[in-house]
Design an enzyme around this catalytic site. Structure first.
Site, short mmCIF file in Angstrom:
data_model
loop_
_atom_site.label_atom_id
_atom_site.label_comp_id
_atom_site.label_asym_id
_atom_site.label_seq_id
_atom_site.Cartn_x
_atom_site.Cartn_y
_atom_site.Cartn_z
N CYS A 2 29.89 53.98 26.67
CA CYS A 2 29.59 54.77 25.55
C CYS A 2 30.57 55.66 25.04
O CYS A 2 31.82 55.82 26.06
CB CYS A 2 28.30 55.52 26.03
SG CYS A 2 28.45 56.57 27.46
N ILE A 45 29.46 49.16 37.09
CA ILE A 45 29.65 48.87 38.34
C ILE A 45 29.68 47.65 39.03
O ILE A 45 28.58 46.95 38.30
CB ILE A 45 28.67 50.04 39.08
CG1 ILE A 45 29.08 51.27 38.70
CG2 ILE A 45 28.67 49.60 40.56
CD1 ILE A 45 30.43 51.82 39.20
N LEU A 199 40.20 36.84 26.05
CA LEU A 199 41.32 36.92 24.93
C LEU A 199 42.41 36.10 25.57
O LEU A 199 42.85 36.28 26.72
CB LEU A 199 41.74 38.40 24.74
CG LEU A 199 40.46 39.32 24.12
CD1 LEU A 199 41.11 40.75 23.92
CD2 LEU A 199 40.44 38.88 22.63
N VAL A 230 43.93 36.21 18.34
CA VAL A 230 44.22 36.94 17.12
C VAL A 230 45.67 37.03 16.88
O VAL A 230 46.44 37.31 17.98
CB VAL A 230 43.50 38.43 17.12
CG1 VAL A 230 43.87 39.16 15.74
CG2 VAL A 230 42.33 38.42 17.63
#
Length: 270
Positions: A2, A45, A199, A230
């Site tokens: 967050c 965690i 990725l 990408v």
């Protein structure tokens, strides 16, 4: 994680200032929970017996274990195995505690407000610098592997592995031990309740990680790995990633961007 914005020890508790802080929080990119919490956590965690046995006592900065032994944050933070940034507030005496993971996977910054006196300023904690620059006289990166306590008023390194002294390693090179450590580290990070992917650039590092994940998924009869690349049109990464993905049998996605796309994204990224 967050987005985090915590303002501690601030003398102005007016509604106008609260509205200003909420406005600042909207500059942040909230990657998980939406909204803002003045005391926040952004933690992933990897469960272990030690972590599962810790319980936060309400309205305190104390944790208890299954054996009822009380732990302060200074005592328990080195028991955490994961990536995290968090701020804990003790509402009984308004003391607070801040910590960041060992190598700084999560982003975190600390600043000292323009209010108060040189020896008694508010402390601002944010996951992005843009939450601090308007209201802090000075701000800096919160050092990875460190904690900050209002009671001591300074940083203390909690992460102290044996190699941190940067001495020349003297242990013999054991390739199988190194391989096992890499495999364990990758598999540990697959513990999640959301879909995951890799990725993939087609280079050595990302390809090795993809191999470890694919083998693990085959053993566990789980779904196929999704891989992503990408790059600019015609870039070598896109070509190499496609070759690795075909060899491993991943569900592969490629995304193209232009130089102008990169320029246009600078303001949002930075």
């Amino acid at each position: 994680m967050c987005g985090i914005l915590a303002v501690l020890g601030y003398s102005d508790d007016s509604l106008a200032k609260r509205a200003k802080i909420l406005q600042l929080s909207r500059r942040l990119k909230h990657r998980a929970q939406t909204g803002v919490a003045f005391i926040s956590m952004g933690i992933t965690i990897y469960p272990t017996n030690g972590w599962r046995s810790l319980t936060l006592l309400p309205a305190t900065n104390l944790f208890t274990t299954r054996t009822s032994r009380l732990l302060s944050p200074e005592d328990f933070v080195d028991m955490l195995d994961g990536v995290f940034s968090f701020v804990l507030l003790n509402t009984r005496d308004n003391s607070f505690f801040v910590a960041r993971d060992a190598v700084g996977v999560t982003s975190l910054y600390i600043g000292w407000g323009i209010d108060g006196t040189p020896t008694a300023r508010s402390v601002w904690i944010s996951s992005e610098m843009k939450g601090l620059n308007d209201n802090c006289e000075h701000f800096q990166i919160f050092p990875p592997g460190n904690l900050y306590s209002s009671k001591t008023g300074g940083f203390r390194r909690w992460y102290n592995p044996s190699w941190f002294s940067e001495m020349v390693p003297c242990a013999n090179y054991e390739p199988m031990i190194l391989r096992k450590a890499l495999e364990d580290a990758v598999i540990k990070r697959l513990m999640t309740n959301v879909p995951f992917g890799v990725l993939l650039s087609g280079g050595l590092d990302s390809s090795l990680v993809a191999v470890v994940i694919c083998r693990h998924l085959e053993r566990t009869k789980a779904v196929k790995l999704h891989s992503f690349c990408v790059g600019l049109e015609g870039s070598p990464d896109l070509k190499a990633a496609k070759e690795v993905a075909e060899y491993l049998g991943t569900v592969h996605y490629k995304f193209y961007f232009t130089v102008q796309d990169g320029i246009d994204a600078i303001e949002d990224v930075i």
